[in-house]
Each structure stands twice: as structure tokens, then as C-alpha cells.
Design a protein around this motif. Sequence first.
Motif, PDB file in Angstrom:
ATOM      1  N   ARG A   1       0.835  -1.137   0.023  1.00 20.06           N
ATOM      2  CA  ARG A   1      -0.056  -0.225  -0.010  1.00 20.06           C
ATOM      3  C   ARG A   1       0.997   1.345  -0.099  1.00 20.06           C
ATOM      4  NH1 ARG A   1      -2.225  -1.274   4.069  1.00 20.06           N
ATOM      5  NH2 ARG A   1      -1.188   0.092   5.657  1.00 20.06           N
ATOM      6  N   ALA A   2       0.827   2.102  -1.042  1.00 22.12           N
ATOM      7  CA  ALA A   2       1.715   3.337  -1.131  1.00 22.12           C
ATOM      8  C   ALA A   2       0.916   4.205  -0.174  1.00 22.12           C
ATOM      9  CB  ALA A   2       1.456   3.968  -2.551  1.00 22.12           C
ATOM     10  N   THR A   3       1.832   4.887   0.448  1.00 27.71           N
ATOM     11  CA  THR A   3       1.379   5.899   1.632  1.00 27.71           C
ATOM     12  C   THR A   3       1.766   7.309   1.267  1.00 27.71           C
ATOM     13  OG1 THR A   3       3.609   5.445   2.853  1.00 27.71           O
ATOM     14  CG2 THR A   3       1.452   4.113   3.553  1.00 27.71           C
TER      15      THR A   3
ATOM     16  N   ARG B   1       5.495  -7.101   8.571  1.00 24.87           N
ATOM     17  CA  ARG B   1       4.871  -6.051   8.105  1.00 24.87           C
ATOM     18  C   ARG B   1       6.322  -5.208   7.732  1.00 24.87           C
ATOM     19  NH1 ARG B   1       2.031  -3.098  11.864  1.00 24.87           N
ATOM     20  NH2 ARG B   1       1.369  -1.894  10.471  1.00 24.87           N
ATOM     21  N   PHE B   2       6.556  -4.441   6.614  1.00 29.26           N
ATOM     22  CA  PHE B   2       7.523  -3.584   6.615  1.00 29.26           C
ATOM     23  C   PHE B   2       7.088  -2.084   6.121  1.00 29.26           C
ATOM     24  CE2 PHE B   2       9.428  -7.838   5.715  1.00 29.26           C
ATOM     25  CZ  PHE B   2      10.665  -7.848   6.295  1.00 29.26           C
ATOM     26  N   SER B   3       7.879  -1.013   6.664  1.00 30.04           N
ATOM     27  CA  SER B   3       7.674   0.017   6.029  1.00 30.04           C
ATOM     28  C   SER B   3       8.696   0.331   4.741  1.00 30.04           C
ATOM     29  CB  SER B   3       8.093   1.212   6.981  1.00 30.04           C
ATOM     30  OG  SER B   3       7.112   1.653   7.856  1.00 30.04           O
TER      31      SER B   3
ATOM     32  N   THR C   1       8.495   7.832   4.225  1.00 33.27           N
ATOM     33  CA  THR C   1       8.003   6.656   3.908  1.00 33.27           C
ATOM     34  C   THR C   1       6.659   6.582   2.906  1.00 33.27           C
ATOM     35  OG1 THR C   1       8.038   6.121   6.383  1.00 33.27           O
ATOM     36  CG2 THR C   1       6.650   4.870   5.220  1.00 33.27           C
ATOM     37  N   VAL C   2       7.017   5.705   2.036  1.00 36.68           N
ATOM     38  CA  VAL C   2       6.453   5.852   0.627  1.00 36.68           C
ATOM     39  C   VAL C   2       5.421   4.362   0.639  1.00 36.68           C
ATOM     40  CG1 VAL C   2       8.176   7.014  -0.557  1.00 36.68           C
ATOM     41  CG2 VAL C   2       8.386   4.337  -0.574  1.00 36.68           C
ATOM     42  N   GLY C   3       5.762   3.506   1.364  1.00 34.68           N
ATOM     43  CA  GLY C   3       4.742   2.360   1.303  1.00 34.68           C
ATOM     44  C   GLY C   3       4.729   1.450   2.417  1.00 34.68           C
ATOM     45  N   GLU C   4       3.890   0.549   2.398  1.00 35.01           N
ATOM     46  CA  GLU C   4       3.775  -0.625   3.479  1.00 35.01           C
ATOM     47  C   GLU C   4       3.557  -2.088   2.986  1.00 35.01           C
ATOM     48  OE1 GLU C   4       1.187   0.044   6.741  1.00 35.01           O
ATOM     49  OE2 GLU C   4       2.315   2.069   7.562  1.00 35.01           O
ATOM     50  N   LEU C   5       4.535  -2.866   3.168  1.00 35.14           N
ATOM     51  CA  LEU C   5       4.245  -4.444   2.785  1.00 35.14           C
ATOM     52  C   LEU C   5       3.785  -5.141   4.148  1.00 35.14           C
ATOM     53  CD1 LEU C   5       7.730  -4.870   1.063  1.00 35.14           C
ATOM     54  CD2 LEU C   5       5.548  -5.122  -0.008  1.00 35.14           C
ATOM     55  N   ASP C   6       2.587  -5.893   3.673  1.00 32.95           N
ATOM     56  CA  ASP C   6       2.324  -7.055   4.736  1.00 32.95           C
ATOM     57  C   ASP C   6       2.468  -8.099   3.996  1.00 32.95           C
ATOM     58  OD1 ASP C   6       1.427  -4.850   6.073  1.00 32.95           O
ATOM     59  OD2 ASP C   6      -0.668  -4.964   5.686  1.00 32.95           O
ATOM     60  N   LEU C   7       3.252  -9.134   4.564  1.00 35.74           N
ATOM     61  CA  LEU C   7       3.706 -10.358   3.960  1.00 35.74           C
ATOM     62  C   LEU C   7       3.453 -11.566   4.730  1.00 35.74           C
ATOM     63  CD1 LEU C   7       7.076  -9.322   2.490  1.00 35.74           C
ATOM     64  CD2 LEU C   7       4.840  -9.241   1.323  1.00 35.74           C
TER      65      LEU C   7
END
Length: 238
Positions: free
Chosen positions: A43-45, A164-166, A178-184
Motif C-alpha cells: 500500500r502506497a502511503t 510488515r515492513f515500511s 515513508t512511501v509504502g507498507e508491505l504486509d507479507l
Amino acid sequence: MIDTRRITELPDTAIRTAFQTGARLRHARVFHPRGIRLAGRFRATSDYVPWFGQGDRAVIARLSKGIGSPGPVPDVLGLAFRVLDRDEHPWDFALATTGRSTLGRFVITPARAWATARFGTLLPYRFADATPVWLFAEPLDADDLPNTASLQTLDDHLDDRVIRFSLIADGIGRPPVTVGELDLRRAEPGEHRTDFFDPILNRPADVTLIPHLVNRLRESAYTGSRRGRTDDSAQSAT
């Protein structure tokens, strides 16, 4: 007459051949031979990198150890992921644990644990004509991650958890964004439909990694490693 084109291609050929031979002997990638296949959402933030597109995007990813050291032995840890850009084309990223200082971001660095790993692109991106920036991935729930570099422990951790990563863009002389978040999570069978991530081959046309010469040689290494892997090893590698 000397064929200068062939002379300039010699380094590419040498690297491609070396990595092809190494992958064939190892029956796996030369680096990051074993890993955990993941899937989830990105998700781009921020609109700092508008090529990401809007809303949640499906993503596939892989966490790995660079040399493939056994058990909890420290190693250069890797995070690769693919997201579709705003034009629905694959965009690949390949990050490894690096130092945290201005100079350290250029150096791959062994990590002792998944909980303390910070992943970076080593070389910077140029988005259109903007100044170069590095991309970093930092865990959002570091206290919940295994305090070891063991792949098996991380795999066990993923039985009932999401990582989860920023994703952070950081340029020299400018504040990080901070340009996005990863949920893996661990990928389901058939959900992870690629055996390689290639950040040079798969990227938007007006997004570049610099310097060009280094990345040209890097692409030769990727190509050689892919060619050297047999079909059986490609299928068996996680």
C-alpha cells in the motif's frame, strides 16, 4: 580492425559466464539460494513515488539468506518483492541488509537476526529527473520477529503471523520519506508464480538504477544465474 563493441562486452560476458557456471554447480542461485516464498499486499502511503499506483496492490516476495549459511549463523539477508506499477506492469525490487550510515548504505552487511535486519537497495534509484534516492525496508513489528537469522525459525514464525515492513525513500541531504507498507505472509501453493526477481529488467521506463555501468554488469549476473539453474533446481528452490 578492432571490434570495440566486442571489447566493451567482455566484462558482461565474463560475469554472465561466471554466474552461469556457479549456479550450475550449486544447482541454485549463486546468491540467496534458499528462501521463503511470500505473498501479500503493498500500500502506497505517499505520492513521492507515483509509479506505485493507488490503493492496495497484490505483491509476491521472498526472504532469504545471501550465502545460505546454516541455521542461525549470521548472513547477508535478502528481501525481494514484485508489485504491479500504476500501468499494471511488474516492478521488481531486490534489497539486502546494509549498513545504516551514509557510507554504510553502499555496503552489504551480515545481520544477526531478522528482528534487527534493515534492507536497502545498495545503489540508488532515480525517479524521472529527481535526485537519486535509496529505498529501505524496515520491519514495523521488529519486537515480534525472531531474534535469530535462522530461515527455519522465520518459517515457523510465519505459521500464524504476517510480517510488515515500511518502505522508505532516503536521499543524501534530504529527510527520509515513508512511501509504502508491505504486509507479507507465507505464499500458498501456486500463488507465487515466479522464480526470479530482476529489478533492472522489470521496472517503469522512466525509473532507473544508477550508475548505469554497475547495473549493466549486475544484469549480466542475474542473467547468468538464471541460465545456470536447471529446471529441477528452479522448481525445488524455495
